[in-house]
Design a protein around this motif. Structure first.
Motif, PDB file in Angstrom:
ATOM      1  N   THR A  98       0.831  -1.209   0.000  1.00  0.00           N
ATOM      2  CA  THR A  98       0.000   0.000   0.000  1.00  0.00           C
ATOM      3  C   THR A  98       0.863   1.256   0.000  1.00  0.00           C
ATOM      4  O   THR A  98       0.613   2.188  -0.774  1.00  0.00           O
ATOM      5  N   THR A  99       1.883   1.292   0.845  1.00  0.00           N
ATOM      6  CA  THR A  99       2.755   2.457   0.917  1.00  0.00           C
ATOM      7  C   THR A  99       3.473   2.677  -0.409  1.00  0.00           C
ATOM      8  O   THR A  99       3.577   3.810  -0.892  1.00  0.00           O
ATOM      9  N   THR A 100       3.949   1.595  -1.010  1.00  0.00           N
ATOM     10  CA  THR A 100       4.635   1.695  -2.299  1.00  0.00           C
ATOM     11  C   THR A 100       3.683   2.167  -3.390  1.00  0.00           C
ATOM     12  O   THR A 100       4.047   3.015  -4.224  1.00  0.00           O
ATOM     13  N   ALA A 101       2.465   1.662  -3.388  1.00  0.00           N
ATOM     14  CA  ALA A 101       1.474   2.080  -4.383  1.00  0.00           C
ATOM     15  C   ALA A 101       1.190   3.573  -4.272  1.00  0.00           C
ATOM     16  O   ALA A 101       1.133   4.289  -5.285  1.00  0.00           O
ATOM     17  N   GLU A 102       1.041   4.065  -3.029  1.00  0.00           N
ATOM     18  CA  GLU A 102       0.795   5.500  -2.842  1.00  0.00           C
ATOM     19  C   GLU A 102       1.975   6.326  -3.323  1.00  0.00           C
ATOM     20  O   GLU A 102       1.797   7.344  -4.007  1.00  0.00           O
ATOM     21  N   ALA A 103       3.170   5.914  -2.957  1.00  0.00           N
ATOM     22  CA  ALA A 103       4.368   6.651  -3.379  1.00  0.00           C
ATOM     23  C   ALA A 103       4.471   6.657  -4.904  1.00  0.00           C
ATOM     24  O   ALA A 103       4.771   7.695  -5.512  1.00  0.00           O
ATOM     25  N   PHE A 104       4.217   5.526  -5.526  1.00  0.00           N
ATOM     26  CA  PHE A 104       4.266   5.414  -6.978  1.00  0.00           C
ATOM     27  C   PHE A 104       3.249   6.344  -7.634  1.00  0.00           C
ATOM     28  O   PHE A 104       3.571   7.088  -8.571  1.00  0.00           O
ATOM     29  N   ARG A 106       1.981   8.999  -6.467  1.00  0.00           N
ATOM     30  CA  ARG A 106       2.298  10.405  -6.208  1.00  0.00           C
ATOM     31  C   ARG A 106       3.550  10.861  -6.956  1.00  0.00           C
ATOM     32  O   ARG A 106       3.986  11.996  -6.820  1.00  0.00           O
ATOM     33  N   GLY A 107       4.126   9.947  -7.724  1.00  0.00           N
ATOM     34  CA  GLY A 107       5.234  10.329  -8.591  1.00  0.00           C
ATOM     35  C   GLY A 107       6.625  10.191  -7.994  1.00  0.00           C
ATOM     36  O   GLY A 107       7.589  10.686  -8.579  1.00  0.00           O
ATOM     37  N   LEU A 108       6.773   9.535  -6.855  1.00  0.00           N
ATOM     38  CA  LEU A 108       8.110   9.325  -6.302  1.00  0.00           C
ATOM     39  C   LEU A 108       8.867   8.349  -7.183  1.00  0.00           C
ATOM     40  O   LEU A 108       8.294   7.363  -7.659  1.00  0.00           O
ATOM     41  N   THR A 109      10.127   8.629  -7.377  1.00  0.00           N
ATOM     42  CA  THR A 109      10.954   7.670  -8.092  1.00  0.00           C
ATOM     43  C   THR A 109      11.339   6.553  -7.129  1.00  0.00           C
ATOM     44  O   THR A 109      11.230   6.700  -5.905  1.00  0.00           O
TER      45      THR A 109
END
Length: 130
Positions: A98-104, A106-109
């Protein structure tokens, strides 16, 4: 114990309290065997319903972070020795999905995301973790 609750946050109050207690243990701000405020005291200090604090303390007890004595109250588990179990690894993987999906989204590399994880992990190592 000083907790900073953001009442307008999307994160539920009980989760904010739980997170801050676990972080306090990881940094050494809360020591094994240290007493936590009573349910009523913590609820009064924060200005929340005491059932919310009961929920937090019960979850922390189930996970092994605290022990609860009817007469002496709640304390950080003096024998705290959490281990890396398959169940924990499954839970961690689910949280990270879930955390990775949100970061992805939101455009985080990948590099930015990994840097955040490394910074936080290293912070706990230097502040008194294992």
């Amino acid at each position: 114990m000083l907790l900073q609750i953001q009442f307008e946050s999307e994160i539920p109050i009980y989760q904010q309290i739980k997170n801050q207690i676990i972080r306090g243990i990881a940094t050494g701000a809360l020591q094994q065997g240290e007493d936590l405020p009573s349910v009523r005291q913590l609820a009064s200090d924060i200005g929340i319903n005491f059932h919310t604090v009961i929920k937090v303390y019960n979850q922390l007890k189930q996970e092994g972070w605290v022990i609860i004595h009817r007469k002496s109250g709640v304390m950080i588990n003096p024998d705290l020795n959490l281990t890396k179990t398959p169940e924990y690894m499954e839970l961690l993987d689910d949280l990270m999905k879930t955390t990775t999906a949100e970061a992805f989204m939101r455009g985080l590399t990948k590099e930015e995301f990994i840097n955040i994880i490394e910074k936080n992990y290293d912070n706990y190592k230097t502040q008194g973790g294992k």
